[in-house]
Design a protein around this motif. Structure first.
Motif, PDB file in Angstrom:
ATOM      1  N   ARG A 108      -8.010   3.780  -1.892  1.00 15.56           N
ATOM      2  CA  ARG A 108      -8.335   2.510  -1.932  1.00 15.56           C
ATOM      3  C   ARG A 108      -9.375   1.787  -2.877  1.00 15.56           C
ATOM      4  NH1 ARG A 108     -10.080   1.095   4.627  1.00 15.56           N
ATOM      5  NH2 ARG A 108      -9.606  -0.928   3.883  1.00 15.56           N
ATOM      6  N   ALA A 109     -10.226   2.568  -3.462  1.00 19.63           N
ATOM      7  CA  ALA A 109     -11.054   2.398  -4.759  1.00 19.63           C
ATOM      8  C   ALA A 109     -10.180   2.142  -5.707  1.00 19.63           C
ATOM      9  CB  ALA A 109     -12.209   3.400  -4.934  1.00 19.63           C
ATOM     10  N   SER A 110      -9.190   3.087  -6.038  1.00 19.88           N
ATOM     11  CA  SER A 110      -8.422   2.900  -6.870  1.00 19.88           C
ATOM     12  C   SER A 110      -7.296   1.753  -7.117  1.00 19.88           C
ATOM     13  CB  SER A 110      -7.409   4.493  -6.933  1.00 19.88           C
ATOM     14  OG  SER A 110      -8.197   5.698  -7.084  1.00 19.88           O
ATOM     15  N   ALA A 111      -6.910   1.594  -5.942  1.00 17.90           N
ATOM     16  CA  ALA A 111      -5.932   0.144  -5.811  1.00 17.90           C
ATOM     17  C   ALA A 111      -6.834  -0.761  -6.270  1.00 17.90           C
ATOM     18  CB  ALA A 111      -5.514   0.163  -4.348  1.00 17.90           C
ATOM     19  N   GLU A 112      -8.193  -1.098  -5.659  1.00 22.91           N
ATOM     20  CA  GLU A 112      -8.998  -2.302  -6.015  1.00 22.91           C
ATOM     21  C   GLU A 112      -9.355  -2.133  -7.326  1.00 22.91           C
ATOM     22  OE1 GLU A 112     -11.383  -5.350  -4.742  1.00 22.91           O
ATOM     23  OE2 GLU A 112     -10.722  -3.948  -3.263  1.00 22.91           O
ATOM     24  N   LEU A 143       1.518  -1.420  -6.188  1.00 25.88           N
ATOM     25  CA  LEU A 143       1.381  -0.535  -7.332  1.00 25.88           C
ATOM     26  C   LEU A 143       2.780  -0.485  -8.246  1.00 25.88           C
ATOM     27  CD1 LEU A 143      -0.241   2.062  -4.834  1.00 25.88           C
ATOM     28  CD2 LEU A 143      -1.433   0.762  -6.796  1.00 25.88           C
ATOM     29  N   ALA A 144       3.859  -0.569  -7.374  1.00 19.75           N
ATOM     30  CA  ALA A 144       5.288  -0.610  -8.122  1.00 19.75           C
ATOM     31  C   ALA A 144       5.517  -1.452  -9.084  1.00 19.75           C
ATOM     32  CB  ALA A 144       6.433  -0.698  -6.981  1.00 19.75           C
ATOM     33  N   THR A 145       4.731  -2.718  -8.688  1.00 20.12           N
ATOM     34  CA  THR A 145       4.644  -3.786  -9.957  1.00 20.12           C
ATOM     35  C   THR A 145       3.916  -3.465 -11.173  1.00 20.12           C
ATOM     36  OG1 THR A 145       4.952  -5.424  -8.199  1.00 20.12           O
ATOM     37  CG2 THR A 145       4.437  -6.269 -10.361  1.00 20.12           C
TER      38      THR A 145
END
Length: 699
Positions: free
Chosen positions: A277-281, A570-572
């Motif tokens: 979650r932190a990585s995505a943020e 993430l894919a984009t």
């Protein structure tokens, strides 16, 4: 309680909470069977049986979507029911093993995949209920219909109404077997009633695709946009809300029974990142400045068109004005925001038609694109069994898709291809999925997938970035720009891409942020939380007040159909990262948006390395190999680099803007009326829980 003792108790509480949350992604319930040989035998049997089951289910689905009959629907339902039974049985066998005692790391990985990704920990009655619940929500969603703008619901006692300038045709891209309407002559014209008692028995028959989608994309009448925006939500959300609440209960129970805290954590486990979650943020925060520049430019242009419809020069944008039901793709309003209207967009449809392109030629061109890079030729079965153009018969679902029949032989594409630039890109995209299938075909069934849920789409889109640019189209003899300024053409192209890719990022990010919050915190105030997140991340507000009687998340199919969404975010980002590495391998020098990897064997080798491993390795290892050790994480640097020329242009255009981004005020928040009392109550409950835990520790 003295201060030192209180601090100690609080410290223990924090340690307990940290331990629970930090370690949960690596933990699931293990069985007691320590027989490694038995585990290996189970996996061999599973691979054979799962491949056979996958083939039968996929074949039944193919037969249904290419020939929609009640018989084929029943056959598909029967195969899916058998597949569910097989899933439950396999889960019980896999869950019986103590994975930590299996010495082979690949075997451990396969067992964990079986256990972690399934809801089979539920009792059989609840497992069946969950499957039926999802199926029912899909049916409700797909049956949603609205009346044309300005018309009342159908009354059998008044003359029927049809559509002026409309001809009836089959268009089954998303709604099989349904008669739909295609506007003639113009891409969009306003629906008007006319009297016709014979041909159109019920005029309240407009579905999301194509009618509603077309209106949102092409109408510039604000009242009509608002009408279809609201009407579709009225026909979906309230009807789905109770079912979705039960779905949340069941998926959470399945996750807890498997060893996770909730269903959100179970979804995130596929990414094998304890700090996911932190990585995505962090990724989102790095692309947010680019998005805010785009948002400011689009808001200014919309203000010029809709000056009296809830827009402010420093505020969020009403959701119905952005050309899309969910404000996730803004490409349809390109005519309002184009940097240089006198210069053309990059569309070679007319040239393709002039040269006599056919669907078959487009697929042959796509195959040559990949084989020129040293990738695999398509097997004969592909050309024999695929559906590449709309057939004459009725009852075909035309949504473009790539199919793997799980037998290492049969791969197909289903696409009702039309000769257009859009379908040329789509053809290359679907062909990239087929290349992925071909490259990991020798992996066990459990590893025949992307390295994580984002990889398949990322690889397919990375390839199309090379197709959808001027240098490649010039090489194909489809584009020759001599009469217009190249800089202006490039800015128009990048704006079109930004409206599709950059505008999508905050939406794709917030959907699962919302879903995870529901799994964690419960179903109270679901609608208010949805709009809070849309305002925070997208800078978008509802055009009219919304309450908890509405259920606006239910207007998004992926939410009610149990499909995770963060993978698209993430894919984009990842597609540009992959594309940059392919361009680097091809020796490209210059702007990233002008790179063409066609005929580059080095780029092909890099793409092959990504695809061959399937999901047999963690995504971090694939990314590290792809970037030659530079990083093992999904990075937004490439997407920012790709759009840097446009961002510089946007900064100049936005220099007079009061705010790059958006300010929200009380009126914005009142539109979705968050229940402050409920929020205060939840906060008080959390404090009370901590106090109770502290008291227990002191006893």
């Amino acid at each position: 309680m003295n201060a030192n003792k209180g601090a100690t108790v609080l410290h223990l509480i924090l340690i307990a909470f940290y331990t629970r949350y930090a370690c949960a992604d690596d933990h699931f319930k293990m069985g007691v069977n320590t027989n490694a040989a038995e585990a290996m035998q189970f996996l061999r049997e599973y691979d054979r049986e799962a491949s056979g089951m996958c083939y039968r289910v996929t074949l039944s689905q193919w037969k249904f979507v290419t020939n929609i009959t009640e018989h084929n629907r029943r056959r598909m339902a029967e195969e899916l029911a058998l597949s569910s039974k097989f899933e439950r049985l396999s889960w019980r066998k896999a869950a019986a093993f103590d994975v930590s005692r299996v010495p082979d790391p690949q075997a451990r990985r396969q067992l964990m995949k079986i256990v972690q990704s399934s809801r089979a920990a539920l009792p059989e009655d609840k497992f069946t209920e969950l499957q039926q619940l999802i199926s029912e929500m899909k049916e409700i969603y797909n049956s949603a219909k609205i009346c044309p703008f300005g018309q009342k619901p159908y009354d059998p006692h008044v003359p029927k109404v049809g559509y002026l300038g409309a001809e009836k045709q089959e268009d089954d891209r998303n709604y099989p077997g349904h008669q739909q309407y295609k506007l003639t002559n113009q891409p969009y014209q306003h629906y008007q009633p006319y009297q016709d008692n014979a041909e159109y028995p019920n005029y309240c028959d407009m579905q999301l695709d194509p009618e509603i989608t077309r209106i949102l994309a092409h109408s510039r009448i604000e009242s009509e946009l608002l009408y279809v925006w609201k009407s579709f939500r009225d026909q979906t959300g309230p009807k789905l809300k109770n079912s979705f609440m039960r779905y949340v209960q069941l998926t959470n129970q399945a996750a807890v029974d498997t060893g996770f805290r909730d269903a959100g954590e179970q979804m995130r486990a596929a990414y094998e990142d304890p700090s996911f979650r932190a990585s995505a943020e962090e990724v989102y925060n790095q692309v947010a400045p680019l998005y805010k520049q785009l948002h400011a430019h689009v808001r200014r242009r919309l203000l010029q068109r809709y000056s009296s419809h809830g827009l402010r020069a420093d505020g969020p944008i009403p959701a119905h004005l952005l050309g899309n039901m969910w404000a996730q793709n803004w490409k349809s309003i390109m005519d309002l925001v184009m940097p240089f209207p006198s210069s053309p967009s990059l569309d070679v449809t007319s040239e393709m038609l002039r040269q006599g392109f056919t669907p078959l030629r487009m697929f042959q061109m796509a195959e040559e694109f990949y084989t020129s890079m040293g990738l695999k030729a398509l097997p004969p079965e592909f050309w024999r069994a695929s559906l590449l153009a709309r057939p004459q018969r009725a009852g075909v679902q035309c949504t473009a898709s790539a199919w793997d029949f799980c037998n290492r032989i049969d791969y197909r594409i289903k696409q009702c291809t039309e000769v257009s630039m859009q379908d040329l890109v789509s053809t290359h995209h679907e062909m990239a999925h087929i290349q992925y299938y071909l490259h990991y075909a020798e992996q066990p069934q459990l590893f025949r997938d992307g390295a994580n849920p984002a990889f398949h789409e990322a690889v397919a889109n990375a390839a199309t970035l090379s197709v959808y640019n001027a240098p490649h189209l010039q090489r194909l003899g489809l584009y020759n720009n001599k009469s217009h300024d190249q800089y202006e053409v490039s800015m128009n192209f990048l704006m079109a891409m930004a409206l599709e890719k950059v505008a999508y990022l905050p939406f794709a990010f917030m959907v699962d942020q919302w879903r995870w919050s529901v799994f964690e915190d419960g179903v109270q105030d679901m609608n208010a939380r949805w709009w809070q997140m849309k305002l925070r991340y997208q800078g978008v507000i509802p055009p009219i007040p919304r309450t908890e009687a509405d259920f606006d998340p239910g207007s998004k199919y992926h939410i009610i159909s149990d499909q995770e969404y963060v993978k698209y975010f993430l894919a984009t980002v990842l597609e540009f990262q992959i594309f940059e590495q392919m361009c680097r391998a091809a020796g490209h020098a210059g702007h990233l948006h002008e790179c063409d990897v066609h005929r580059s064997r080095d780029a092909g080798r890099l793409l092959s390395e990504i695809m061959q491993a399937g999901s047999s390795k963690p995504a971090s290892e694939i990314i590290r190999t792809m970037t030659r050790g530079k990083t093992n994480r999904i990075s937004p640097e490439a997407i920012v680099k790709y759009f840097r020329p446009l961002e510089l242009w946007l900064r100049v255009q936005n220099r007079e803007e009061p705010v790059v981004g958006w300010n929200s005020n009380a009126d914005d928040v009142k539109l979705f009326a968050p229940l402050r009392a409920a929020a205060i109550s939840r906060t008080a409950s959390a404090i009370l829980l901590i106090v109770c835990i502290a008291n227990q520790l002191l006893l």
